[in-house]
Design a protein around this motif. Sequence first.
Motif, PDB file in Angstrom:
ATOM      1  N   HIS A  88      -2.883   1.003   0.503  1.00 18.88           N
ATOM      2  CA  HIS A  88      -1.714   0.252   0.981  1.00 18.88           C
ATOM      3  C   HIS A  88      -1.453  -0.941   0.055  1.00 18.88           C
ATOM      4  O   HIS A  88      -0.309  -1.191  -0.335  1.00 18.88           O
ATOM      5  CB  HIS A  88      -1.942  -0.209   2.426  1.00 18.88           C
ATOM      6  CG  HIS A  88      -0.826  -1.038   2.960  1.00 18.88           C
ATOM      7  ND1 HIS A  88       0.376  -0.500   3.341  1.00 18.88           N
ATOM      8  CD2 HIS A  88      -0.737  -2.379   3.161  1.00 18.88           C
ATOM      9  CE1 HIS A  88       1.176  -1.473   3.750  1.00 18.88           C
ATOM     10  NE2 HIS A  88       0.517  -2.623   3.654  1.00 18.88           N
ATOM     11  N   GLU A  89      -2.498  -1.661  -0.307  1.00 18.82           N
ATOM     12  CA  GLU A  89      -2.350  -2.806  -1.215  1.00 18.82           C
ATOM     13  C   GLU A  89      -1.821  -2.357  -2.579  1.00 18.82           C
ATOM     14  O   GLU A  89      -0.982  -3.025  -3.180  1.00 18.82           O
ATOM     15  CB  GLU A  89      -3.688  -3.525  -1.396  1.00 18.82           C
ATOM     16  CG  GLU A  89      -4.104  -4.341  -0.195  1.00 18.82           C
ATOM     17  CD  GLU A  89      -5.382  -5.134  -0.458  1.00 18.82           C
ATOM     18  OE1 GLU A  89      -5.658  -5.468  -1.634  1.00 18.82           O
ATOM     19  OE2 GLU A  89      -6.088  -5.414   0.520  1.00 18.82           O
ATOM     20  N   GLU A 120      -4.123   8.385  -5.045  1.00 20.92           N
ATOM     21  CA  GLU A 120      -5.532   8.239  -4.695  1.00 20.92           C
ATOM     22  C   GLU A 120      -6.445   8.715  -5.819  1.00 20.92           C
ATOM     23  O   GLU A 120      -7.451   8.071  -6.139  1.00 20.92           O
ATOM     24  CB  GLU A 120      -5.856   8.973  -3.402  1.00 20.92           C
ATOM     25  CG  GLU A 120      -7.270   8.694  -2.930  1.00 20.92           C
ATOM     26  CD  GLU A 120      -7.556   9.193  -1.526  1.00 20.92           C
ATOM     27  OE1 GLU A 120      -8.705   9.047  -1.095  1.00 20.92           O
ATOM     28  OE2 GLU A 120      -6.648   9.713  -0.853  1.00 20.92           O
ATOM     29  N   ASP A 135      -9.909   3.027  -0.081  1.00 15.48           N
ATOM     30  CA  ASP A 135      -9.740   3.469   1.305  1.00 15.48           C
ATOM     31  C   ASP A 135      -8.257   3.275   1.650  1.00 15.48           C
ATOM     32  O   ASP A 135      -7.457   2.893   0.782  1.00 15.48           O
ATOM     33  CB  ASP A 135     -10.662   2.688   2.246  1.00 15.48           C
ATOM     34  CG  ASP A 135     -10.450   1.178   2.188  1.00 15.48           C
ATOM     35  OD1 ASP A 135      -9.426   0.703   1.615  1.00 15.48           O
ATOM     36  OD2 ASP A 135     -11.302   0.445   2.724  1.00 15.48           O
ATOM     37  N   GLU A 136      -7.878   3.533   2.883  1.00  8.47           N
ATOM     38  CA  GLU A 136      -6.468   3.412   3.276  1.00  8.47           C
ATOM     39  C   GLU A 136      -5.931   2.003   3.050  1.00  8.47           C
ATOM     40  O   GLU A 136      -4.791   1.822   2.610  1.00  8.47           O
ATOM     41  CB  GLU A 136      -6.261   3.849   4.731  1.00  8.47           C
ATOM     42  CG  GLU A 136      -6.256   5.350   4.905  1.00  8.47           C
ATOM     43  CD  GLU A 136      -5.205   6.055   4.055  1.00  8.47           C
ATOM     44  OE1 GLU A 136      -4.026   5.636   4.027  1.00  8.47           O
ATOM     45  OE2 GLU A 136      -5.574   7.035   3.383  1.00  8.47           O
ATOM     46  N   HIS A 137      -6.748   1.003   3.355  1.00  5.33           N
ATOM     47  CA  HIS A 137      -6.316  -0.387   3.168  1.00  5.33           C
ATOM     48  C   HIS A 137      -6.034  -0.669   1.690  1.00  5.33           C
ATOM     49  O   HIS A 137      -5.001  -1.252   1.342  1.00  5.33           O
ATOM     50  CB  HIS A 137      -7.371  -1.349   3.725  1.00  5.33           C
ATOM     51  CG  HIS A 137      -7.038  -2.787   3.491  1.00  5.33           C
ATOM     52  ND1 HIS A 137      -6.053  -3.441   4.203  1.00  5.33           N
ATOM     53  CD2 HIS A 137      -7.535  -3.686   2.611  1.00  5.33           C
ATOM     54  CE1 HIS A 137      -5.959  -4.685   3.765  1.00  5.33           C
ATOM     55  NE2 HIS A 137      -6.850  -4.863   2.801  1.00  5.33           N
ATOM     56  N   MET A 138      -6.921  -0.249   0.820  1.00  2.00           N
ATOM     57  CA  MET A 138      -6.724  -0.479  -0.615  1.00  2.00           C
ATOM     58  C   MET A 138      -5.509   0.291  -1.120  1.00  2.00           C
ATOM     59  O   MET A 138      -4.720  -0.225  -1.918  1.00  2.00           O
ATOM     60  CB  MET A 138      -7.975  -0.090  -1.408  1.00  2.00           C
ATOM     61  CG  MET A 138      -7.827  -0.254  -2.924  1.00  2.00           C
ATOM     62  SD  MET A 138      -7.350  -1.904  -3.502  1.00  2.00           S
ATOM     63  CE  MET A 138      -8.842  -2.818  -3.135  1.00  2.00           C
ATOM     64  N   ALA A 176      -6.243  -3.760  -6.810  1.00  2.00           N
ATOM     65  CA  ALA A 176      -4.899  -3.289  -6.457  1.00  2.00           C
ATOM     66  C   ALA A 176      -3.912  -3.534  -7.596  1.00  2.00           C
ATOM     67  O   ALA A 176      -3.106  -2.658  -7.929  1.00  2.00           O
ATOM     68  CB  ALA A 176      -4.421  -3.957  -5.173  1.00  2.00           C
ATOM     69  N   GLU A 205       1.895  -1.628  -2.293  1.00  5.75           N
ATOM     70  CA  GLU A 205       2.677  -2.873  -2.249  1.00  5.75           C
ATOM     71  C   GLU A 205       2.792  -3.480  -3.643  1.00  5.75           C
ATOM     72  O   GLU A 205       3.861  -3.931  -4.052  1.00  5.75           O
ATOM     73  CB  GLU A 205       2.040  -3.870  -1.286  1.00  5.75           C
ATOM     74  CG  GLU A 205       2.256  -3.516   0.169  1.00  5.75           C
ATOM     75  CD  GLU A 205       1.688  -4.549   1.128  1.00  5.75           C
ATOM     76  OE1 GLU A 205       0.853  -5.389   0.725  1.00  5.75           O
ATOM     77  OE2 GLU A 205       2.104  -4.512   2.303  1.00  5.75           O
TER      78      GLU A 205
END
Length: 148
Positions: free
Chosen positions: A131-132, A105, A126-129, A80, A135
Amino acid sequence: MKTVLPVPALLALTLAACGDKAPQTQAETRPAVAPAAAALKSGEQVYKEVCLACHASGVAGAPKAGEPGGWAALADEGQAVVTAHGWVGVRGMPPKGGRADLSLEEFARATAWMARSAGVDWQDPDEHMLHEIREEEEDRIEALAKKH
């Protein structure tokens, strides 16, 4: 009793009698389903189109694709962090690798692809990554703003 038609209905009947179509409302002219978004490019595609210019030869200290040396230290920073810093711009690298049309992406896929080519175990985001990464992007922008 005389029937009075509303103006739009009267206009539609008049145009129908003339063989013309009635004017369509904005909702009627929109496609029922939005066109599919353009397919995202793979990390390798983005690398070949954008990143190769610097990351194949190591211009300005860019970590070379396929060579573990530069990527080993970056791996310790985390996917990230490395992706967000590249996205915002870091050292000699312009934001988004100089390609404003890349999506986050696609950029993240290219970063992961280059890291994998050098033996680092980073997967496509993925979506979680994502998001990280977003941030970390915000944190990086704040940190850079404080420096100026």
